[in-house]
Design a protein around this motif. Structure first.
Motif, PDB file in Angstrom:
ATOM      1  N   ARG A 217      40.989  81.299  98.847  1.00 15.92           N
ATOM      2  CA  ARG A 217      41.872  80.900  97.749  1.00 15.92           C
ATOM      3  C   ARG A 217      42.078  79.382  97.731  1.00 15.92           C
ATOM      4  O   ARG A 217      42.029  78.741  96.677  1.00 15.92           O
ATOM      5  N   ILE A 218      42.302  78.801  98.920  1.00 19.71           N
ATOM      6  CA  ILE A 218      42.502  77.352  99.001  1.00 19.71           C
ATOM      7  C   ILE A 218      41.222  76.614  98.624  1.00 19.71           C
ATOM      8  O   ILE A 218      41.248  75.588  97.922  1.00 19.71           O
ATOM      9  N   PHE A 219      40.084  77.131  99.079  1.00 23.03           N
ATOM     10  CA  PHE A 219      38.800  76.497  98.749  1.00 23.03           C
ATOM     11  C   PHE A 219      38.611  76.448  97.237  1.00 23.03           C
ATOM     12  O   PHE A 219      38.205  75.418  96.677  1.00 23.03           O
ATOM     13  N   GLU A 220      38.903  77.549  96.567  1.00 20.06           N
ATOM     14  CA  GLU A 220      38.720  77.588  95.117  1.00 20.06           C
ATOM     15  C   GLU A 220      39.700  76.665  94.395  1.00 20.06           C
ATOM     16  O   GLU A 220      39.364  76.076  93.361  1.00 20.06           O
ATOM     17  N   LYS A 221      40.912  76.514  94.939  1.00 20.81           N
ATOM     18  CA  LYS A 221      41.891  75.629  94.307  1.00 20.81           C
ATOM     19  C   LYS A 221      41.431  74.178  94.327  1.00 20.81           C
ATOM     20  O   LYS A 221      41.706  73.405  93.407  1.00 20.81           O
ATOM     21  N   TRP A 222      40.729  73.793  95.383  1.00 21.44           N
ATOM     22  CA  TRP A 222      40.311  72.393  95.511  1.00 21.44           C
ATOM     23  C   TRP A 222      38.938  72.122  94.916  1.00 21.44           C
ATOM     24  O   TRP A 222      38.702  71.042  94.363  1.00 21.44           O
ATOM     25  N   LEU A 231      41.804  66.486  91.174  1.00 18.60           N
ATOM     26  CA  LEU A 231      42.437  66.305  92.475  1.00 18.60           C
ATOM     27  C   LEU A 231      41.836  65.183  93.303  1.00 18.60           C
ATOM     28  O   LEU A 231      42.439  64.751  94.292  1.00 18.60           O
ATOM     29  N   MET A 232      40.673  64.684  92.903  1.00 23.41           N
ATOM     30  CA  MET A 232      40.003  63.643  93.676  1.00 23.41           C
ATOM     31  C   MET A 232      40.858  62.389  93.893  1.00 23.41           C
ATOM     32  O   MET A 232      40.757  61.735  94.938  1.00 23.41           O
ATOM     33  N   PRO A 233      41.740  61.995  92.941  1.00 25.32           N
ATOM     34  CA  PRO A 233      42.574  60.809  93.201  1.00 25.32           C
ATOM     35  C   PRO A 233      43.455  60.917  94.441  1.00 25.32           C
ATOM     36  O   PRO A 233      43.822  59.882  95.018  1.00 25.32           O
ATOM     37  N   ILE A 234      43.788  62.128  94.889  1.00 26.79           N
ATOM     38  CA  ILE A 234      44.659  62.265  96.067  1.00 26.79           C
ATOM     39  C   ILE A 234      43.975  61.742  97.329  1.00 26.79           C
ATOM     40  O   ILE A 234      44.507  60.848  98.005  1.00 26.79           O
ATOM     41  N   PRO A 235      42.783  62.250  97.695  1.00 32.21           N
ATOM     42  CA  PRO A 235      42.136  61.690  98.889  1.00 32.21           C
ATOM     43  C   PRO A 235      41.711  60.239  98.706  1.00 32.21           C
ATOM     44  O   PRO A 235      41.759  59.455  99.673  1.00 32.21           O
ATOM     45  N   ALA A 283      51.004  71.046 100.314  1.00 34.75           N
ATOM     46  CA  ALA A 283      51.844  71.921  99.500  1.00 34.75           C
ATOM     47  C   ALA A 283      51.035  72.567  98.380  1.00 34.75           C
ATOM     48  O   ALA A 283      51.195  73.755  98.079  1.00 34.75           O
ATOM     49  N   TYR A 284      50.144  71.792  97.765  1.00 33.90           N
ATOM     50  CA  TYR A 284      49.289  72.339  96.712  1.00 33.90           C
ATOM     51  C   TYR A 284      48.384  73.438  97.269  1.00 33.90           C
ATOM     52  O   TYR A 284      48.175  74.472  96.626  1.00 33.90           O
ATOM     53  N   SER A 285      47.871  73.228  98.473  1.00 37.13           N
ATOM     54  CA  SER A 285      46.981  74.214  99.075  1.00 37.13           C
ATOM     55  C   SER A 285      47.697  75.524  99.364  1.00 37.13           C
ATOM     56  O   SER A 285      47.163  76.617  99.125  1.00 37.13           O
TER      57      SER A 285
END
Length: 342
Positions: A217-222, A231-235, A283-285
Motif C-alpha cells: 500500500r505504501i509503495f503504491e502511494k509513493w 511527491l518528488m518535491p519532498i525528497p 505521516a503520508y505513508s
C-alpha cells in the motif's frame, strides 16, 4: 477510499485527533530533540563548557517534554485500542526511555548541587540519560514503521533507526549551540554539526528507501504514476536543506573567527526543516493507519461522544501549551549566560 470532502464531522473527528497527536509528536521531536542532542554532546566538552551547554537548554528542556505527554495522552484517550497495541509491543524500549528521562532529569538538578568531586558522575549520567532516551525513541520508531514485525531484518532496521535518530538529535543540539553560545564552544558546535549532518542524512535516506517496501500500500502511494511527480518535491527539498546546511557550516568557522555570526541560525533552521519534511513523508505513508495495515484511525477511535468531550479540552489546553512555549522562548532568547543558581 479516503475522501475528506465526503466525511461528516463524526467521521472527521478521529482524523482531527490523529493530526493533533502528530503535531504533538513532531513538536516533541524538534523541541526535546535539540536538548537531548545537547545532552549527548556534553561528553565532548570541558567542565565550563558543560555548564554553558546546560544553561542553553535550562529554561526549555522540562517544558519541551510536555509535548510527549500530550501526544501519548491523546493516543491513550482518543485511540485506546491502538494505545494498547503500540505500548504493548514497545514495552521494553518505552521503559528504557522513561528510565533514561528520569535519570536525565535527576542529573540535571543534582550536577549543580553536589560537591565538585562528584559533579563528573552526574554529568556522565546526564549524557547517558540523553543518549538512552534518543536511542530508545529511535528503536521505537523503527519498530513502529515495520508494523512490529519480528525477525532479524526488522530488528536491524530498528537499531539503524535508533542510531540515525541519535545522529539527528546531535545535529539539532549542535546547531542549537551554534545559535546560543560563543567562542570555542561555538566552534566546536560547528565541528559536531558537520560530523552528524550527513550521518543523519544517510539514516533518513535509508528509512525513506526501506519504508515503501514494507507495505504494498505504501509503495503504491509513493510510486503510482500520478503521485510520483507530485511527491518528488519532498525528497528533493530535504536534500536541498542538507546541502544548504553543509554550505553554511563550511563558511561559519571563518566568519565566527572574525566575530561575524551571519547565518549562524541557518543550520538549525535546515535541521528543523528536514525533521518536518521527514515527518510529513512518514505521516503520508502511514495514514490512515495507527498500526501499519492493521488498525486504522476509525477502528482505534473512542466513541464519538467521548471524542467530543476530549476535543473541547484540547481546544482549551493546546493554545495554553503553545502560549507558554512561545513566551518562554521569547523571554530566554539570545546567548546562553553563565550557569548560576544563586
Amino acid at each position: 477510499m479516503f475522501t475528506p470532502e465526503a466525511m461528516s464531522f463524526e467521521q472527521a473527528l478521529p482524523v482531527i485527533f490523529m493530526i493533533l497527536m502528530g503535531i504533538s509528536m513532531l513538536a516533541y521531536v524538534i523541541l526535546d530533540g535539540y536538548d537531548l542532542g545537547v545532552g549527548a554532546l556534553m561528553g565532548y566538552a570541558t567542565p565550563d563548557e558543560k555548564d554553558t551547554m546546560v544553561a542553553s537548554i535550562g529554561p526549555f528542556w522540562d517544558a519541551n517534554e510536555t509535548w510527549l505527554v500530550l501526544g501519548v495522552g491523546i493516543l491513550l484517550v482518543a485511540f485506546p485500542m491502538a494505545h494498547g497495541v503500540v505500548l504493548g509491543e514497545l514495552y521494553l524500549p518505552v521503559t528504557l526511555m522513561l528510565f533514561s528521562l528520569i535519570i536525565r532529569g535527576v542529573a540535571f538538578d543534582f550536577r549543580v548541587k553536589v560537591p565538585a568531586d562528584k559533579k563528573h558522575l552526574w554529568n556522565k549520567l546526564f549524557v547517558a540519560g540523553s543518549v538512552g532516551a534518543a536511542l530508545s525513541q529511535g528503536y521505537m520508531l523503527g519498530s513502529y514503521i515495520t508494523g512490529f514485525h519480528d525477525g532479524v531484518l526488522s530488528t536491524v532496521f530498528a537499531m539503524l533507526t535508533a542510531l540515525c535518530l541519535l545522529a539527528g538529535y546531535v545535529l539539532m543540539g549542535s546547531t542549537w549551540l551554534l545559535m546560543k553560545t560563543t567562542g570555542a564552544l561555538q566552534l566546536k558546535a560547528v565541528t559536531w554539526a558537520r560530523r552528524s549532518l550527513w550521518l543523519a542524512g544517510v539514516g533518513i535516506a535509508a528509512i525513506s528507501l526501506v519504508t515503501p517496501f514494507i507495505s504494498t500500500r505504501i509503495f503504491e502511494k509513493w510510486f503510482a504514476v500520478n503521485n510520483f511527480f507530485l511527491l518528488m518535491p519532498i525528497p528533493l527539498a530535504t536534500l536541498g536543506l542538507f546541502f544548504i546546511a553543509d554550505r553554511a557550516l563550511r563558511r561559519l568557522p571563518s566568519r565566527l573567527n572574525s566575530g561575524n555570526e551571519y547565518g549562524a541560525w541557518v543550520p538549525f533552521a535546515c535541521a528543523v526543516g528536514v525533521f518536518f519534511l521527514s515527518f510529513y513523508g512518514l505521516a503520508y505513508s502511514l495514514f490512515p493507519y495507527l498500526v501499519l495495515d492493521k488498525i486504522d484511525v476509525w477502528q482505534a477511535a473512542s466513541h464519538h461522544d467521548s471524542l467530543l468531550v476530549i476535543f473541547w479540552g484540547v481546544v482549551v489546553g493546546l493554545p495554553a501549551i503553545l502560549g507558554y512555549t512561545v513566551y518562554a522562548y521569547r523571554v530566554f532568547w539570545g546567548k546562553a549566560q553563565g550557569l548560576s543558581y544563586n
